[in-house]
Design a protein around this motif. Structure first.
Motif, PDB file in Angstrom:
ATOM      1  N   ALA A 107       0.638  -1.322   0.107  1.00  0.00           N
ATOM      2  CA  ALA A 107      -0.032   0.217   0.164  1.00  0.00           C
ATOM      3  C   ALA A 107       0.731   1.069  -0.248  1.00  0.00           C
ATOM      4  CB  ALA A 107      -1.501   0.413   0.822  1.00  0.00           C
ATOM      5  N   GLY A 108       1.764   1.329   0.390  1.00  0.00           N
ATOM      6  CA  GLY A 108       2.568   2.757   1.015  1.00  0.00           C
ATOM      7  C   GLY A 108       3.810   3.134  -0.481  1.00  0.00           C
ATOM      8  N   PRO A 109       4.424   1.466  -1.212  1.00  0.00           N
ATOM      9  CA  PRO A 109       5.129   2.425  -1.963  1.00  0.00           C
ATOM     10  C   PRO A 109       4.115   2.284  -3.326  1.00  0.00           C
ATOM     11  CG  PRO A 109       5.989   0.131  -0.952  1.00  0.00           C
ATOM     12  CD  PRO A 109       4.312   0.675  -0.383  1.00  0.00           C
ATOM     13  N   THR A 110       3.166   1.396  -3.539  1.00  0.00           N
ATOM     14  CA  THR A 110       1.854   2.248  -4.977  1.00  0.00           C
ATOM     15  C   THR A 110       1.154   3.709  -4.313  1.00  0.00           C
ATOM     16  OG1 THR A 110       0.078   0.829  -3.881  1.00  0.00           O
ATOM     17  CG2 THR A 110       2.595  -0.369  -5.470  1.00  0.00           C
ATOM     18  N   ALA A 111       1.069   3.638  -3.136  1.00  0.00           N
ATOM     19  CA  ALA A 111       0.223   5.451  -3.247  1.00  0.00           C
ATOM     20  C   ALA A 111       2.031   6.475  -3.431  1.00  0.00           C
ATOM     21  CB  ALA A 111      -0.242   5.253  -1.625  1.00  0.00           C
ATOM     22  N   ALA A 112       3.135   5.612  -2.935  1.00  0.00           N
ATOM     23  CA  ALA A 112       3.960   7.081  -3.077  1.00  0.00           C
ATOM     24  C   ALA A 112       4.528   7.091  -4.756  1.00  0.00           C
ATOM     25  CB  ALA A 112       4.861   6.973  -2.636  1.00  0.00           C
ATOM     26  N   GLY A 113       3.666   6.983  -5.940  1.00  0.00           N
ATOM     27  CA  GLY A 113       3.117   6.372  -7.181  1.00  0.00           C
ATOM     28  C   GLY A 113       4.906   4.935  -7.373  1.00  0.00           C
ATOM     29  N   ALA A 114       5.477   4.556  -6.672  1.00  0.00           N
ATOM     30  CA  ALA A 114       6.392   3.537  -7.227  1.00  0.00           C
ATOM     31  C   ALA A 114       5.900   2.134  -7.703  1.00  0.00           C
ATOM     32  CB  ALA A 114       6.883   3.015  -5.400  1.00  0.00           C
ATOM     33  N   TRP A 115       6.383   1.948  -8.567  1.00  0.00           N
ATOM     34  CA  TRP A 115       5.887   0.722  -9.273  1.00  0.00           C
ATOM     35  C   TRP A 115       6.573  -0.738  -8.824  1.00  0.00           C
ATOM     36  CZ3 TRP A 115       3.175  -0.976 -13.805  1.00  0.00           C
ATOM     37  CH2 TRP A 115       2.382   0.155 -14.523  1.00  0.00           C
ATOM     38  N   CYS A 116       4.794  -1.867  -7.866  1.00  0.00           N
ATOM     39  CA  CYS A 116       4.973  -2.959  -8.187  1.00  0.00           C
ATOM     40  C   CYS A 116       5.081  -4.039  -8.536  1.00  0.00           C
ATOM     41  CB  CYS A 116       4.531  -2.688  -6.732  1.00  0.00           C
ATOM     42  SG  CYS A 116       5.191  -1.791  -5.707  1.00  0.00           S
ATOM     43  N   ALA A 117       5.177  -5.246  -8.893  1.00  0.00           N
ATOM     44  CA  ALA A 117       5.192  -6.086  -9.425  1.00  0.00           C
ATOM     45  C   ALA A 117       5.110  -7.484  -9.080  1.00  0.00           C
ATOM     46  CB  ALA A 117       5.571  -6.628 -10.692  1.00  0.00           C
ATOM     47  N   LEU A 118       3.639  -7.829  -9.265  1.00  0.00           N
ATOM     48  CA  LEU A 118       4.112 -10.210  -9.002  1.00  0.00           C
ATOM     49  C   LEU A 118       4.188 -10.910 -10.127  1.00  0.00           C
ATOM     50  CD1 LEU A 118       2.238  -8.593  -6.684  1.00  0.00           C
ATOM     51  CD2 LEU A 118       0.537 -10.071  -6.508  1.00  0.00           C
ATOM     52  N   VAL A 119       5.210 -11.281  -9.631  1.00  0.00           N
ATOM     53  CA  VAL A 119       5.536 -12.656 -10.790  1.00  0.00           C
ATOM     54  C   VAL A 119       5.162 -14.234  -9.815  1.00  0.00           C
ATOM     55  CG1 VAL A 119       7.322 -13.384 -11.417  1.00  0.00           C
ATOM     56  CG2 VAL A 119       7.603 -10.933 -10.792  1.00  0.00           C
ATOM     57  N   GLY A 120       4.569 -14.735 -10.911  1.00  0.00           N
ATOM     58  CA  GLY A 120       4.084 -16.115 -10.812  1.00  0.00           C
ATOM     59  C   GLY A 120       3.390 -16.069  -9.362  1.00  0.00           C
TER      60      GLY A 120
END
Length: 268
Positions: A107-120
Motif C-alpha cells: 500500500a505504501g510504495p504504490t500510493a507513493a507512485g512506485a511500480w510493483c510487480a507480482l511474478v508467478g
C-alpha cells in the motif's frame, strides 16, 4: 539481456524504477524523501535493538545501507529494520492472513507512485489489494510458471521498485543471484516464502488473523454476516537479530498500535 529488457520496459511504460527512488545522502529526493522526517513512515529513525550490530557482524557478512527505502504505512513501518521497504523481505506464505499482509505492505510504495510487480502468483484477489490501500494502477501482475518465474523476475529486476516472487519458483542459486541483483540495483524483493530462503533482512509472519463482522453459525465452518475488518498479529524477525511485533488492520478498523521490541525468547 535482462537489464536491457528492464530498461526498455521502464522506458516504454514510464515506470519509476528503483534508481529513480534512491535517496540522496543529504536528505534524499524522489519518493520517500518527503516522508523521511514523518513519524512512522519510511525514513523515520528507529532505534536499533540492543546488541543488533554485534549480532549481525557475528552471524552474517557486512551489508551496506540500502540504495532505496520505499515508504510504507505507519502500521508496517516499525516492523521493518529500515522503517520502510528495502532490499529483501520475506512473508511466510503458509499463514492465514498472509495475503492481506502482503497487500498492506504494498500500500505504501504504490500510493507513493512506485511500480510493483507480482511474478508467478496467480489467483490473487486484486480488489482486496485496493481495499488494503494499494494502488492497482501501480501493480503489474505477471503470469509465469515453472522456470519462467526466474526469467521474468530477472527481467524485471532493476525495472520496478519492488517485486513479489514465490520462493519455490527459483532454485537456491537463482534466488541468491536475484537477491544480489536486488541489493546492487535497488529493487526491493519480497519473497512469498513457500520455501525458506536464506538471509532476508526481515521475515514477517502472521501469528493470528481475526476477521470482524461474522456471526457464529451453528453447524457451519464459517459464520454468517458481512466482513467489516481484519485484524492481524504480525511478528518480524530481523537479520540483524532484532524482533518486533505489531497489530495490523489491513482493511481498516481500530488504529494499530506501534510495534514493540521483544527478545528472541518471546518469539512464538
Amino acid at each position: 539481456m535482462a537489464t536491457t529488457v528492464a530498461a526498455a520496459l521502464a522506458a516504454e511504460l514510464g515506470l519509476r524504477t528503483g534508481a529513480d527512488l534512491r535517496r540522496a545522502a543529504a536528505g534524499g529526493t524522489g519518493v520517500g524523501a518527503d516522508t523521511a522526517a514523518a513519524p512512522g513512515t519510511a525514513g523515520a529513525g528507529l532505534a536499533a535493538p540492543h546488541g543488533a550490530a554485534h549480532d549481525e557482524s557475528r552471524t552474517s557478512p557486512a551489508i551496506g545501507p540500502p540504495k532505496t527505502i520505499l515508504p510504507v504505512t505507519p502500521d508496517i513501518s516499525a516492523l521493518l529494520p529500515h522503517g520502510g521497504l528495502a532490499t529483501v523481505t520475506a512473508i511466510t506464505a503458509t499463514r492465514r492472513g498472509a495475503t492481506s499482509l502482503l497487500w498492506r505492505l504494498l500500500a505504501g510504495p504504490t500510493a507513493a507512485g512506485a511500480w510493483c510487480a507480482l511474478v508467478g502468483l496467480p489467483d490473487r484477489y486484486p480488489l482486496a489489494a485496493e481495499a488494503a490501500g494499494a494502488d492497482l494502477g501501480r501493480i503489474a501482475f505477471v503470469s509465469a510458471a515453472g522456470p519462467r518465474i526466474a526469467d521474468a523476475a530477472g527481467a524485471l529486476a532493476e525495472g520496478v521498485a519492488a517485486m513479489v516472487v514465490p520462493s519455490d519458483g527459483l532454485t537456491p542459486p537463482q534466488a541468491r543471484r536475484l537477491t544480489a541483483r536486488a541489493r546492487k540495483g535497488g529493487t526491493a524483493i519480497i519473497w512469498w516464502e513457500t520455501r525458506p530462503v536464506a538471509g532476508p533482512d526481515a521475515r514477517l509472519k502472521v501469528t493470528r488473523a481475526d476477521w470482524k463482522g461474522l456471526r457464529a453459525n451453528t453447524g457451519r465452518l464459517w459464520g454468517s454476516g458481512g466482513l467489516d475488518a481484519c485484524e492481524l498479529d504480525v511478528t518480524a524477525r530481523w537479520r540483524s537479530g532484532g524482533a518486533r511485533r505489531a497489530r495490523v488492520w489491513p482493511y481498516g478498523g481500530d488504529p494499530a498500535g506501534p510495534a514493540t521490541p521483544w527478545s528472541w525468547g518471546e518469539c512464538p
